[in-house]
Motif scaffolding. Sequence first.
Motif, short mmCIF file in Angstrom:
data_model
loop_
_atom_site.label_atom_id
_atom_site.label_comp_id
_atom_site.label_asym_id
_atom_site.label_seq_id
_atom_site.Cartn_x
_atom_site.Cartn_y
_atom_site.Cartn_z
N TYR A 81 36.20 -5.31 37.85
CA TYR A 81 35.79 -5.08 36.46
C TYR A 81 36.18 -6.22 35.52
CZ TYR A 81 34.35 -0.17 37.04
OH TYR A 81 33.70 0.97 37.38
N LYS A 92 33.48 -8.33 33.45
CA LYS A 92 33.49 -8.26 31.99
C LYS A 92 33.45 -9.66 31.39
CE LYS A 92 35.64 -6.02 28.11
NZ LYS A 92 36.22 -4.78 27.72
N THR A 117 23.75 -1.01 29.59
CA THR A 117 25.06 -1.03 28.96
C THR A 117 26.12 -1.32 30.03
OG1 THR A 117 25.43 1.33 29.31
CG2 THR A 117 24.36 0.67 27.23
N GLU A 118 27.28 -1.72 29.58
CA GLU A 118 28.38 -1.95 30.52
C GLU A 118 28.74 -0.66 31.25
OE1 GLU A 118 32.79 -4.03 30.65
OE2 GLU A 118 32.00 -3.37 28.72
N LYS A 119 28.66 0.44 30.55
CA LYS A 119 28.97 1.74 31.14
C LYS A 119 28.03 2.05 32.32
CE LYS A 119 29.49 6.53 29.64
NZ LYS A 119 29.39 7.43 28.49
N LYS A 154 28.73 -0.32 35.27
CA LYS A 154 29.93 0.12 36.00
C LYS A 154 29.60 1.29 36.92
CE LYS A 154 33.63 -1.33 32.88
NZ LYS A 154 34.72 -0.87 32.00
N LEU A 155 28.73 2.18 36.46
CA LEU A 155 28.30 3.29 37.32
C LEU A 155 27.56 2.75 38.54
CD1 LEU A 155 27.86 6.30 37.95
CD2 LEU A 155 25.81 6.18 36.51
#
Length: 160
Positions: free
Chosen positions: A5, A9, A23-25, A28-29
């Motif tokens: 991560y 990032k 999105t970053e979210k 990440k998923l």
Amino acid sequence: MYYAYEQLKKERQNLSEANLCHTEKLDKLFFRLANFSRPQSVVMSIAQNYMTQHYVKAGCNKSEIYGYDNLEDLGSTLSSLATVGILFLSSDIDALSAFEIALSKLQDGSIVIVEGIRHNRQGWKQLLNNKNATLTFDLYEIGIILMRQDFNKQHYIVNF
């Protein structure tokens, strides 16, 4: 926090928002799904940007990522593969038709990620009715289908 991560990032910060597809979210998923399933092949729209591909690849280094432009291109991409571990269905193609084209390449344990389900609720509901879509998650913007023969058919709505 997952092992990659921090590096991801930093790379993400070097890109402008216009160059980011998700999105970053969500990225990440996708990283976690790749890390969980360890797919040999991942098929995604060429419109998926570099960062999303990078998150998926960081989740499983052994994965090969294949791209497609449209429904016809998806068919030819799939024909060259034995199986597909993760399939991303972009919002600009007919997800039901794409799912049916890909069905012969999806195996027990494959994951299908359907984008844009908020704008195409009818298409998403048709996918849910497919007997092969055993475990499904509605995350409002995207849908996730887990192909698991050993599970009873179940649908979850997740506040993501």
